[in-house]
Design a protein around this motif. Sequence first.
Motif, PDB file in Angstrom:
ATOM      1  N   UNK A   1      -4.273 -12.158  -3.802  1.00  0.00           N
ATOM      2  CA  UNK A   1      -4.450 -13.112  -2.702  1.00  0.00           C
ATOM      3  C   UNK A   1      -3.287 -13.030  -1.715  1.00  0.00           C
ATOM      4  N   UNK A   2      -2.086 -12.887  -2.232  1.00  0.00           N
ATOM      5  CA  UNK A   2      -0.937 -12.738  -1.336  1.00  0.00           C
ATOM      6  C   UNK A   2      -1.027 -11.449  -0.528  1.00  0.00           C
ATOM      7  N   UNK A   3      -1.428 -10.363  -1.162  1.00  0.00           N
ATOM      8  CA  UNK A   3      -1.568  -9.087  -0.461  1.00  0.00           C
ATOM      9  C   UNK A   3      -2.644  -9.191   0.618  1.00  0.00           C
ATOM     10  N   UNK A   4      -3.748  -9.892   0.322  1.00  0.00           N
ATOM     11  CA  UNK A   4      -4.816 -10.069   1.313  1.00  0.00           C
ATOM     12  C   UNK A   4      -4.278 -10.782   2.547  1.00  0.00           C
ATOM     13  N   UNK A   5      -3.436 -11.786   2.352  1.00  0.00           N
ATOM     14  CA  UNK A   5      -2.854 -12.477   3.505  1.00  0.00           C
ATOM     15  C   UNK A   5      -2.051 -11.529   4.381  1.00  0.00           C
ATOM     16  N   UNK A   6      -1.290 -10.645   3.769  1.00  0.00           N
ATOM     17  CA  UNK A   6      -0.500  -9.711   4.557  1.00  0.00           C
ATOM     18  C   UNK A   6      -1.370  -8.629   5.203  1.00  0.00           C
TER      19      UNK A   6
END
Length: 83
Positions: A66-71
């Motif tokens: 989820x954090x990677x998707x935000x970036x």
Amino acid sequence: MRDVLFFDSMLTPKVITFVYWLMLVVVLISGLKTIFGGFGFSFEKLIVGLLMMVTGAVGARIWCELLIVLFKIHDNVKKMAEK
């Protein structure tokens, strides 16, 4: 180095990979401690320890993804803004 100091590139996606592997190690140690900790060995502790390891690993993966998707969204918006 200039990109990192002036926030032209994101450093956090690189750190997230390290954090993911660190979380997996912590989950593994916690599960093993649950299985072999305390007095004696029991089937219940084995099940709880294994469930802890599986759900912890899946939870860590989901959180990091989820954090990677935000970036990735940030990168795509940045590309759209440059056009």
